[in-house]
Design an enzyme around this catalytic site. Sequence first.
Site, mmCIF file in Angstrom:
data_model
loop_
_atom_site.group_PDB
_atom_site.id
_atom_site.type_symbol
_atom_site.label_atom_id
_atom_site.label_comp_id
_atom_site.label_asym_id
_atom_site.label_seq_id
_atom_site.Cartn_x
_atom_site.Cartn_y
_atom_site.Cartn_z
ATOM 1 C CB CYS A 28 -1.592 -2.377 7.718
ATOM 2 S SG CYS A 28 -2.135 -0.964 8.078
ATOM 3 C CD GLU A 141 -7.296 7.163 4.381
ATOM 4 O OE1 GLU A 141 -7.137 6.784 2.926
ATOM 5 O OE2 GLU A 141 -7.308 6.082 4.772
#
Length: 206
Positions: A28, A141
Amino acid sequence: MGLSPFFATFNIQDFNMQILLAQHLSFCGGVKRAVEILFQLAREKNQPIFIYGELIHNSQFNDSLAAKNIFIAHSLEECRDKIVVIRTHGIPPDLEAALKSTALEVVDLTCPKVKRVQQLISDYAKENYQVVITGDPSHPEVIGLKGYAFNALVISSLAQCKYLPPDLPPKSVLLSQTTFNEDKFQLIASCLKETHPHLQVENTLC
């Protein structure tokens, strides 16, 4: 008595199976940016580079790093007087502060989209909002995001909605791990809005 290994072969035509290949196979944007900066850093510096935790969840990529003089650190002590990179998932702010006081140099390669969520949570926390995060509580995260708010709540499934405190304060907000499943996020958001209509919703998915 040992068991003989059993091998079987299958003809894919027997399963009426169709295999589709994506037109684009790559990292990504946030990961691609981080990898480019990391490799440039390794070329420019005449010493090992350490990543605090895995930059990305890709064992083949991680195994290839040592050849480029890049290594993965799992503790502050391993980072002492070293050049250290913050992983794309981000880290809690208190850990970032500890790294900066321990390492020789710290380069932040947190994905810009994750940085945006960190900033949103920080801003809401300063306004005394109750922060609710959809995501995997053990994911790096989410661990990092929780560090930007006091007593943040994490929900990973629709079934967990019923465990949310019924008396959420009027100032409450729902955000998400950037890589969380969108369908699950929408279902959780809809469920929580039914029982907590005052809940603000921030769609922070990639």
